[in-house]
Design a protein around this motif. Structure first.
Motif, mmCIF file in Angstrom:
data_model
loop_
_atom_site.group_PDB
_atom_site.id
_atom_site.type_symbol
_atom_site.label_atom_id
_atom_site.label_comp_id
_atom_site.label_asym_id
_atom_site.label_seq_id
_atom_site.Cartn_x
_atom_site.Cartn_y
_atom_site.Cartn_z
ATOM 1 N N SER A 118 -9.827 5.471 -4.270
ATOM 2 C CA SER A 118 -8.972 4.766 -3.315
ATOM 3 C C SER A 118 -9.058 5.374 -1.920
ATOM 4 N N THR A 143 -3.502 10.633 -11.745
ATOM 5 C CA THR A 143 -2.834 10.688 -10.441
ATOM 6 C C THR A 143 -2.597 12.116 -9.970
ATOM 7 N N ARG A 171 -10.527 3.585 1.457
ATOM 8 C CA ARG A 171 -9.736 3.481 2.697
ATOM 9 C C ARG A 171 -10.565 3.903 3.899
ATOM 10 N N ASP A 187 -4.451 0.621 3.441
ATOM 11 C CA ASP A 187 -4.161 1.420 2.249
ATOM 12 C C ASP A 187 -3.920 0.519 1.040
ATOM 13 N N ASP A 188 -3.187 -0.584 1.252
ATOM 14 C CA ASP A 188 -2.937 -1.518 0.159
ATOM 15 C C ASP A 188 -4.230 -2.210 -0.277
ATOM 16 N N ARG A 240 -3.886 2.119 -10.362
ATOM 17 C CA ARG A 240 -4.914 1.678 -9.439
ATOM 18 C C ARG A 240 -6.138 2.577 -9.499
ATOM 19 N N GLY A 251 -6.182 0.141 -2.349
ATOM 20 C CA GLY A 251 -5.600 0.293 -3.675
ATOM 21 C C GLY A 251 -5.876 -0.890 -4.578
#
Length: 736
Positions: A383, A494, A387, A406-407, A532, A410
């Motif tokens: 991710s 994560t 970006r 950023d969205d 994600r 993701g």
């Protein structure tokens, strides 16, 4: 027999042969014109064009000619009309010149362009697509056409399927068939010479191997590849500019490099950027084009490329898709010649860089210390890297204030640089369509949302699980199951640094088991939507093959891709078909070898970092016990049938877009649906809406009567015996 016929042309949308220059006719019409499938035909309307004839599927009208939107455009028609069709003598095109968008001309070589046009009949002034004519037999090798597909997806990204080119000229013919002997090229002077016949054997200075006049990318334009760029730059700089140091030390450096990575991830761009930094010229070679030659012609071409590369200034030979030149399974004489020439070149001041998106298909002997001694891997971007890439790709775009890159990053797991470029271009096109009259147009978040609906990742198309717009928060009830999945799947993906800081290894895998239809796959989609991460999804039976060694190779390739794409979630659906208890199969030992390969990948010598495996099954007793021990699928999570409260939550989630009448009480309904699985509850809502439509197509709500009618059609699918057995299995497992 008729010389020509007049028919009505009609649009044939959404066909498999769309935009491939194919027109379909009734068999009796083809008989009247004395033509066979695959024969060229001339079409005359407001404009004159040409196509390749094919039979229509029955039923079809004798008075109609079926064509796609591209052919209609070439005829000068928009909505159809009368067209005259006549047989066209088969003439092989000698030279075809095309034009297209600058970004396509820059990255699509003439050889690749020829394969995209192979088997098509082209006319001056027509538009053509890059979609290969792979519906009817083409004048060439089907494996080369498949190689062209992969390379086009690599170079162009998703946009290759919709790009249109214009035929500028067809030499000495109004319309002609593109063959492997056709000289094809761009209007700016780049041409691919024939690959067969006398002209192919003698090509002392083939223009196809020269680098197009495209400025090399900057290393700043390749975020996420800085480590690979630094290693490659140090190697080339040492070999090209500091040979005297190596001589004084009594050693030498091997300038052979193998770069692997997903299609479209920027392997060739990386080499070009580094070559520009060290002052070396680049000589690109597309390996499938060489493989299309005869052995003698290909060997001569290879030697000529080496002679051209040697000179006073440093040079880098790039062999793209090298698995076509040196395949693992069937290495032939050409592969031997390539290895010999490679050994001569890498020690003579010329760097050789081979790129591949399928390293498992490359001849292992190429990785010898005196050949491709250095191996670099270009990972699938995570991710954060996506970006950065989006920031580079949108630098020249006027972005609206609501754009959240950023969205977007993701929501694009599995996307490589080429896919993100296609996404940015598509968003720009959507913005342009909205603001044709605006003097200061901007690209809004809505444009990216629309682009995300049509652009799909090409590098993981075979096994990517589409990330759903749901998270674990959208899963009703199952609090204990969600907690276990959060700790076992989301935390390792994560927060890997936290596990490292505490000095423990995260769980390697999770097995979800429970009755059919109770939401095991839905839970995995929710995990993917929450975390994600990159997701690879494979059904157990998809990895099994009757050929010895293929299944194990597929398992190795799956986990290799998972490591490259880390952080990655690997979802093995119906895992009991992939890893049954060893020693009980009657398939000659195939599944036993697959289980061994799977166990090795999960807990072998090579560490599986930032990769979590989730398996799903409704028969945990059939899975090999070794797969369920700690370090493998160590957490067993029982997904129970929904209780009354959970059924009500599932009904509410399924009815979010369904206008229910006030008479429908979902809580009461959920309490009554004993034995219904999650899938049954969703089916009940769907059937209720259909019942409302049966009563009246003007219905605006779904009533309690509609729900009652639907209950007569939808039955509970849960087997009480199976549910009882699984609950007992879960209880025994908890007791140890």
């Amino acid at each position: 027999m008729a010389d020509e016929l007049t028919l009505t042309v009609t649009l044939r949308p959404a066909a498999l042969d769309a935009r491939r220059g194919i027109v379909r006719l009734h068999p009796e019409v083809m008989a009247a014109l004395a033509i066979n499938p695959g024969d060229p035909v001339r079409l005359t309307g407001p404009r004159t064009t040409a196509g390749v004839a094919a039979r229509t599927e029955t039923p079809a009208s004798r008075a109609l000619l079926y064509a796609d939107d591209l052919t209609l455009g070439n005829l000068g028609m928009r909505d159809g009309g009368q067209v005259t069709i006549a047989p066209l003598p088969v003439v092989a095109a000698r030279r075809v010149t095309l034009s297209g968008p600058a970004e396509i001309v820059a990255v699509v070589s003439p050889e690749m362009l020829r394969l995209a046009l192979l088997g098509k009949v082209v006319s001056s002034g027509d538009d053509v697509s890059l979609l290969p004519q792979d519906v009817l037999p083409e004048a060439g090798n089907r494996s080369l056409v498949e190689a062209a597909r992969r390379s086009l997806a690599n170079r162009v990204g998703y946009a290759w399927t919709s790009t249109l080119l214009t035929v500028v000229a067809v030499e000495d013919a109004d319309a002609a068939l593109v063959t492997m002997d056709t000289v094809v090229g761009w209007a700016d002077g780049q041409f691919a010479a024939p690959t067969h016949g006398p002209a192919a054997a003698v090509r002392p200075h083939a223009p196809a191997s020269t680098d197009p006049e495209v400025p090399p990318p900057s290393l700043d334009d390749l975020p996420g590849l800085r480590a690979q760029a630094k290693e490659l730059q140090e190697l080339l700089d040492l070999g090209f500019h500091h040979g005297e140091v190596l001589t004084r030390l009594g050693t030498k450096v091997s300038l052979g490099v193998l770069i692997s990575g997903p299609s479209g991830s920027g392997k060739s761009a990386l080499v070009r950027a580094v070559a520009a930094q060290v002052g070396a010229r680049v000589v690109p070679v597309w390996a499938p084009e060489l493989a299309a030659l005869t052995n003698d012609a290909a060997a001569g071409r290879l030697r000529q490329l080496v002679r051209d590369a040697r000179g006073p200034e440093p040079a880098v030979l790039i062999f793209s898709d090298v698995e076509a030149l040196a395949p693992r399974d069937e290495p032939g004489p050409l592969s031997t010649v390539f290895r010999q020439i490679l050994a001569e070149v890498v020690g003579a001041g010329v760097a050789v860089v081979c790129t591949t998106s399928r390293p498992e298909s490359v001849d292992p002997s190429l990785r010898a210390p005196d050949l491709l001694a250095v191996q670099l891997a270009v990972p699938l971007p995570d991710s954060a890297m996506r970006r950065e890439q989006l920031g580079v790709l949108t630098r020249g775009m006027p972005l609206a204030e609501d754009v959240r890159l950023d969205d977007v990053a993701g929501r694009t797991p599995g996307f490589v640089a080429a896919d993100l470029g296609a996404l940015a271009r598509e968003a720009g096109v959507r913005a342009a369509l909205r603001q044709k009259e605006s003097e200061s147009p901007t690209v809004a978040m809505a444009d990216f949302e629309a682009a995300l609906d049509v652009v799909r990742p090409t590098s993981m198309a075979d096994s990517t699980l589409e990330v759903a717009a749901v998270t674990l928060d959208d899963v009703g009830d199952m609090a204990e199951v969600k907690q276990v999945l959060t700790e076992s799947v989301l935390w390792p993906l994560t927060y890997p640094d936290t596990f490292a800081r505490l000095g423990v290894s995260p769980p390697r895998g999770v097995l979800l088991y429970g009755p059919p239809g109770c939401g095991k796959t839905y839970l995995v989609k929710a995990i993917a939507g929450t975390g994600r991460a990159n997701v690879l999804s494979v059904k157990g039976a998809e990895l099994l093959s009757k050929w010895v060694g293929d299944s194990e190779r597929a398992v190795r390739a799956l986990f290799r891709r998972a490591r490259e794409a880390a952080p990655t979630l690997v979802f093995l659906d119906e895992v009991d078909a992939l890893a049954p208890t060893r020693g009980q199969a009657t398939d000659g030992g195939t599944t036993d070898r697959v289980v061994a390969a799977l166990l090795t990948e999960l807990d072998g010598v090579e560490d599986l970092r930032n990769v979590v495996v989730v398996g799903a099954t409704n028969r945990p007793d059939l899975i090999d016990p070794a797969l369920l021990r700690p370090g493998r699928l160590e957490r067993l999570v029982y997904v129970p049938p929904p209780d009354a409260e959970a059924r009500a939550a599932i009904l509410r989630a399924s009815a979010q877009t369904v206008p229910l009448d006030e008479s429908v009480d979902l809580v009461k309904l959920g309490a009554e649906l004993t034995g219904f699985s999650a899938a049954d509850c969703a089916a009940l809502i769907r059937e209720s809406a259909l019942a409302a439509m049966r009563d009246s197509l003007e219905a605006t709500t779904v009533t309690a009567a509609n729900v009652a009618n639907a209950r007569e059609r939808v039955r509970a699918s849960l087997d009480p015996v199976q549910v009882g057995w699984l609950e007992a299995y879960a209880e025994n497992h908890q007791r140890g």
